[in-house]
Design an enzyme around this catalytic site. Structure first.
Site, PDB file in Angstrom:
ATOM      1  CG  ASP A 268      27.843  24.903  52.528  1.00 26.76           C
ATOM      2  OD1 ASP A 268      27.280  24.642  51.446  1.00 26.76           O
ATOM      3  OD2 ASP A 268      27.229  24.995  53.612  1.00 26.76           O
ATOM      4  CB  CYS A 306      43.479  39.414  43.280  1.00 28.71           C
ATOM      5  SG  CYS A 306      43.271  37.620  43.398  1.00 28.71           S
ATOM      6  CB  CYS A 311      44.607  38.467  39.493  1.00 27.36           C
ATOM      7  SG  CYS A 311      42.828  38.638  39.762  1.00 27.36           S
ATOM      8  CG  HIS A 337      39.282  35.976  40.720  1.00 27.00           C
ATOM      9  ND1 HIS A 337      40.309  36.791  41.143  1.00 27.00           N
ATOM     10  CD2 HIS A 337      38.138  36.621  41.068  1.00 27.00           C
ATOM     11  CE1 HIS A 337      39.819  37.883  41.699  1.00 27.00           C
ATOM     12  NE2 HIS A 337      38.496  37.797  41.674  1.00 27.00           N
TER      13      HIS A 337
END
Length: 375
Positions: A268, A306, A311, A337
């Site tokens: 994380d 991507c 994107c 993103h």
């Protein structure tokens, strides 16, 4: 919600030591290695739960310290737990809050019973004990609960590190005794600074107790990547192979790729969401600072390789305009993103481990993603 005890299946091990697994929790299954988006206060900043699901997030992280102080256990109890309160029906891991408490410095005092501290919100006094931390997390309904630990700085004197470690071990045993909901996983936290002897001692002590997984705490706190990875490499061989391993607060894509090769399963970090709000995007060719003037008229997406929503629909020029104008949409699109990048990276990592080609994956990743994108 599944009321069966939590479990972990180890599906494959690459020659590098990278592990492909499956973590079975009360609110669903998590494919590992996995990255957990950070939702400290019951929300991943700028994202809705539906957007997180659309990105493929299988588990998110919350924080016991912050949720205990605001909105408080009494509020969350009314809703039957954190899942319903935040409208998220997949697994949640909650940090014990130990790191946040110990970051308070003069506002807290450590004793054998637990940690006494003043709230950073209103100055009110509180006492967190190992038992109370488990109780709070059981009210939250956390699929993975963390024990209360002490997180000393890596620069602490050896004698203090040893004393702190022994206290953390005693607190871990008390946490086990306080647990009343066996369907919720309870992870122990290893400490010991960057001392390999203490880390080995911590691993050997905790693996002899019936925890559902292990977390490596006290790393990525200023010691540098080389020392952090060396500590991980010195620790994981002493942990049970049939339990998941979680490297807390890590980290950069490079940190994750390298730590997976050293046998880590869960990660994380606030990095993808925080940097998104500051205009830094992760791409397949390195980092992209969207505020730069050279993107003012750039029609290309942030990353031409991507397939995320951002994107597919927006240009660098538009994202720069949003960021410079301080529009809320900038944080949302950039966060979407960056989280897509991290979650897609984990999917590629899992595929490489399954194929037994993780060493090649690491080499190619290092070459492709180092530094800042120049064009």
């Amino acid at each position: 919600m599944d009321t069966q005890p939590p479990g972990f299946s180890l599906l494959a091990v690459d020659p590098t030591g990278a592990r492909r697994g499956r973590l079975h929790l009360a609110h669903g299954t998590v494919e590992t290695p996995a990255f957990m988006p950070v939702g400290t206060q019951g929300t991943v900043k700028a994202m809705t739960p539906e957007e997180l699901e659309g990105l493929g997030a299988e588990i998110v992280l919350g924080n016991t310290y912050h949720l205990y102080l605001r909105p408080g256990c009494d509020v969350i109890r009314v809703f039957g737990g954190l899942h319903r309160f935040m409208h998220w029906d997949r697994p949640i891991l909650t940090d014990s809050g130990g790191f946040q408490v110990f970051s308070l410095g003069p506002l807290r005092r450590i004793r054998e019973e637990g940690v006494e501290f003043r709230s950073h919100l209103d100055g009110s006094r509180h006492l967190l004990t190992p038992e109370r931390v488990v109780e709070i997390q059981e009210v939250l309904g956390s699929d993975v609960m963390m024990v209360l630990d002490e997180c000393p700085p890596h620069t602490a004197e050896p004698k203090y590190l040893e004393q702190s470690l022994e206290r953390t071990h005693r607190w871990a045993v008390r946490s086990l005794a306080a647990r009343t909901r066996p369907e919720l996983a309870l992870f122990a936290i290893l400490q010991g600074g960057v001392n390999p002897t203490l880390r080995k001692r911590s691993a050997e002590f905790l693996r002899d107790h019936p925890f559902d997984g292990y977390a490596l705490g006290g790393l990525s706190v200023g010691e540098g990547q080389e020392l952090m990875l060396a500590t991980v490499e010195a620790t994981t061989p002493h942990l049970s192979a049939d339990k998941p391993r979680y490297l807390m607060g890590v980290g950069t894509p490079e940190d994750i790729v390298e730590a997976v090769a050293r046998g880590v399963d869960l990660f994380d970090c606030v990095l993808p969401t925080r940097t998104a709000r500051n205009g830094l995007l992760f791409t397949s060719r390195g980092r992209l600072a969207i505020k730069h003037a050279r993107f003012e008229r750039d029609p290309r997406p942030p990353d031409e390789a991507c397939e995320c929503y951002t994107c597919r629909n927006y240009s660098r020029a538009y994202l720069r305009h949003l960021y410079k104008s301080r529009e809320i949409l900038a944080s949302r699109l950039n966060t979407l993103h960056n989280l897509h990048y991290y979650l897609e990276l984990m999917r590629r990592i899992r595929a490489a481990i399954e194929a037994g080609t993780y060493a090649r994956f690491v080499t190619e990743f290092r070459h492709a993603s180092a530094g800042e994108l120049k064009d």
